[in-house]
Design a protein around this motif. Structure first.
Motif, PDB file in Angstrom:
ATOM      1  N   ASN A  43      -1.277   4.455  -0.047  1.00 14.83           N
ATOM      2  CA  ASN A  43      -1.998   4.794  -1.277  1.00 14.83           C
ATOM      3  C   ASN A  43      -2.004   6.291  -1.574  1.00 14.83           C
ATOM      4  O   ASN A  43      -2.970   6.815  -2.140  1.00 14.83           O
ATOM      5  CB  ASN A  43      -3.430   4.259  -1.226  1.00 14.83           C
TER       6      ASN A  43
ATOM      7  N   GLU B  61      -4.764  -7.707   1.684  1.00 18.68           N
ATOM      8  CA  GLU B  61      -6.004  -8.246   1.129  1.00 18.68           C
ATOM      9  C   GLU B  61      -6.024  -9.775   1.233  1.00 18.68           C
ATOM     10  O   GLU B  61      -4.999 -10.432   1.043  1.00 18.68           O
ATOM     11  CB  GLU B  61      -6.104  -7.820  -0.343  1.00 18.68           C
TER      12      GLU B  61
ATOM     13  N   ALA C 185      -1.060   3.052  -5.283  1.00 22.49           N
ATOM     14  CA  ALA C 185      -1.317   1.610  -5.133  1.00 22.49           C
ATOM     15  C   ALA C 185      -2.507   1.191  -5.999  1.00 22.49           C
ATOM     16  O   ALA C 185      -2.493   0.135  -6.643  1.00 22.49           O
ATOM     17  CB  ALA C 185      -1.564   1.260  -3.669  1.00 22.49           C
ATOM     18  N   THR C 186      -3.545   2.028  -6.008  1.00 21.42           N
ATOM     19  CA  THR C 186      -4.720   1.744  -6.833  1.00 21.42           C
ATOM     20  C   THR C 186      -4.357   1.717  -8.312  1.00 21.42           C
ATOM     21  O   THR C 186      -4.759   0.812  -9.053  1.00 21.42           O
ATOM     22  CB  THR C 186      -5.809   2.807  -6.596  1.00 21.42           C
ATOM     23  N   LEU C 187      -3.570   2.700  -8.755  1.00 20.63           N
ATOM     24  CA  LEU C 187      -3.142   2.759 -10.151  1.00 20.63           C
ATOM     25  C   LEU C 187      -2.263   1.562 -10.514  1.00 20.63           C
ATOM     26  O   LEU C 187      -2.333   1.044 -11.634  1.00 20.63           O
ATOM     27  CB  LEU C 187      -2.372   4.054 -10.405  1.00 20.63           C
ATOM     28  N   THR C 188      -1.456   1.115  -9.562  1.00 17.56           N
ATOM     29  CA  THR C 188      -0.624  -0.067  -9.791  1.00 17.56           C
ATOM     30  C   THR C 188      -1.499  -1.287 -10.066  1.00 17.56           C
ATOM     31  O   THR C 188      -1.251  -2.051 -11.010  1.00 17.56           O
ATOM     32  CB  THR C 188       0.279  -0.339  -8.570  1.00 17.56           C
ATOM     33  N   LYS C 189      -2.523  -1.459  -9.240  1.00 13.78           N
ATOM     34  CA  LYS C 189      -3.409  -2.615  -9.418  1.00 13.78           C
ATOM     35  C   LYS C 189      -4.156  -2.544 -10.740  1.00 13.78           C
ATOM     36  O   LYS C 189      -4.285  -3.553 -11.455  1.00 13.78           O
ATOM     37  CB  LYS C 189      -4.396  -2.719  -8.255  1.00 13.78           C
ATOM     38  N   VAL C 190      -4.659  -1.376 -11.089  1.00 10.92           N
ATOM     39  CA  VAL C 190      -5.384  -1.211 -12.350  1.00 10.92           C
ATOM     40  C   VAL C 190      -4.481  -1.567 -13.533  1.00 10.92           C
ATOM     41  O   VAL C 190      -4.875  -2.298 -14.453  1.00 10.92           O
ATOM     42  CB  VAL C 190      -5.909   0.235 -12.492  1.00 10.92           C
TER      43      VAL C 190
ATOM     44  N   LYS D 249       0.517   9.653 -12.002  1.00 13.16           N
ATOM     45  CA  LYS D 249      -0.368   8.816 -12.819  1.00 13.16           C
ATOM     46  C   LYS D 249       0.191   8.654 -14.235  1.00 13.16           C
ATOM     47  O   LYS D 249       0.266   7.534 -14.755  1.00 13.16           O
ATOM     48  CB  LYS D 249      -1.770   9.433 -12.877  1.00 13.16           C
TER      49      LYS D 249
ATOM     50  N   TYR E 291      -3.624  -6.468  -2.975  1.00 14.66           N
ATOM     51  CA  TYR E 291      -2.912  -5.645  -1.997  1.00 14.66           C
ATOM     52  C   TYR E 291      -2.343  -6.544  -0.903  1.00 14.66           C
ATOM     53  O   TYR E 291      -2.870  -7.615  -0.616  1.00 14.66           O
ATOM     54  CB  TYR E 291      -3.844  -4.597  -1.394  1.00 14.66           C
TER      55      TYR E 291
ATOM     56  N   ARG F 276      -3.083   7.834  -4.837  1.00 20.15           N
ATOM     57  CA  ARG F 276      -3.753   6.651  -5.413  1.00 20.15           C
ATOM     58  C   ARG F 276      -2.778   5.786  -6.218  1.00 20.15           C
ATOM     59  O   ARG F 276      -3.160   5.071  -7.143  1.00 20.15           O
ATOM     60  CB  ARG F 276      -4.935   7.077  -6.298  1.00 20.15           C
TER      61      ARG F 276
ATOM     62  N   LEU G   1       0.819  -1.213   0.000  1.00 25.25           N
ATOM     63  CA  LEU G   1       0.000   0.000   0.000  1.00 25.25           C
ATOM     64  C   LEU G   1       0.855   1.266   0.000  1.00 25.25           C
ATOM     65  O   LEU G   1       0.374   2.340  -0.336  1.00 25.25           O
ATOM     66  CB  LEU G   1      -0.924   0.004   1.219  1.00 25.25           C
TER      67      LEU G   1
END
Length: 257
Positions: A40, A64, A45-50, A122, A61, A43, A31
C-alpha cells in the motif's frame, strides 16, 4: 494515441465489453503492485479500492476475508496497476484479469505532471479509472464458465532427478527417502506476478506459495508457510520438493499462469 483509439473502439462495442465485465462478482486487489516497494505504498491499494467502489464494483484486498458466495475464484477479477515509465510525467493504467490471467479490460493511461509521488500517483490513477467508470458496471448474476481442473497426480521421488539451478550435474534421489503425496483436484492454484517471481493463490483466495525466479526457466525457489524448498515443472504439473527432517518430500501442484 493507440490506447485512446482502443478505448473509443471499446466504448463503441460497449454491450459486448460491458457484458463480459458484468459477469464477475467482485475484484481482488493486491496490496503491492510490481512497481511498489512496500504494501500500500502511497496508499495506491486504498485508492484502487475507492475507485473500484465508485465504479460500482465490490472490491476486496487479497488478504481480506470474503463474504459467503465469493469462494469461486473464477467468479472474481484481479486487478493490476501498471506504471509506464516516462520522463517528467507519471503514467498509470489499470488491467482487469480473469482467474486464468486473461485480460478482460485495459484502461486508458492516466497521467500526472505532479512532482510529489503520492499526489502524482493519485491523480494518474484517478484519471485511469475514468475509462473503467465509463463501463457502467453492474453484476448480472451470470456464472462464469471455467475449464476442467487438472486431475490429481502422484509423483514417486525415486523417479525424479533433481537438477541444480546452475544446470550442473544431476543427482538421483534415493528411493529410501521416497515419499508420494497426492494433491486433490480442488488444489489448482493461480499465479500472480510479484517483483521476484509469483505468488500462488487458491480459490478463496489465499496465498499458498511464494516462488522466486532463478537462472533456470521453470525452476523456482519456493516457500509454503514456514517450509522452504524448490518448485519445478514435470510434464503438465508442478512439483514442490522440500525436506521434512531428513526425508525428502514431494507434492504435485496444479498451477495456472
Amino acid at each position: 494515441m493507440k490506447k485512446k483509439l482502443v478505448f473509443i473502439a471499446l466504448l463503441l462495442s460497449g454491450f459486448a465489453i460491458g457484458q463480459s465485465i458484468n459477469d464477475y462478482k467482485a475484484v481482488i486487489i493486491p496490496l503491492k503492485y510490481e512497481f511498489m516497494k512496500t504494501d500500500n505504498q502511497y496508499r495506491i491499494a486504498t485508492l484502487t479500492k475507492v475507485n473500484l467502489n465508485n465504479a460500482g464494483f465490490e472490491a476486496y484486498y487479497a488478504n481480506e476475508d470474503k463474504p459467503l458466495g465469493y469462494g469461486d475464484r473464477c467468479s472474481l477479477l484481479s486487478i493490476d496497476v501498471i506504471n509506464e515509465k516516462a520522463f517528467l510525467i507519471t503514467k498509470l493504467y489499470v488491467v482487469l484479469k480473469d482467474c486464468y490471467g486473461k485480460v478482460i479490460f485495459e484502461s486508458e493511461i492516466g497521467k500526472s505532471r505532479e512532482k510529489n509521488y503520492e499526489t502524482a500517483y493519485k491523480e494518474a490513477l484517478n484519471n485511469a479509472f475514468e475509462s473503467i467508470a465509463a463501463l457502467k458496471y453492474k453484476y448480472n448474476g451470470n456464472v462464469v464458465a471455467t475449464n476442467d481442473t487438472p486431475k490429481s497426480d502422484v509423483v514417486k521421488i525415486a523417479d525424479v532427478r533433481a537438477e541444480s539451478v546452475s544446470g550442473e550435474s544431476q543427482t538421483a534421489v534415493s528411493s529410501a527417502a521416497a515419499v508420494a503425496v497426492t494433491v486433490p483436484n480442488s488444489a489448482v492454484l493461480y499465479a500472480q506476478p510479484t517483483a521476484s517471481g509469483f505468488q500462488l493463490i487458491d480459490s478463496t483466495p489465499t496465498v499458498v506459495f511464494k516462488i522466486q525466479k532463478t537462472a533456470k526457466a521453470d525452476y523456482f525457489l519456493a516457500q509454503k508457510g514456514n517450509t522452504n524448498g524448490v518448485m519445478y515443472k514435470k510434464d503438465s504439473m508442478w512439483v514442490f520438493e522440500y525436506y521434512q527432517g531428513e526425508t525428502l518430500m514431494s507434492e504435485t501442484v496444479a498451477v495456472k499462469f
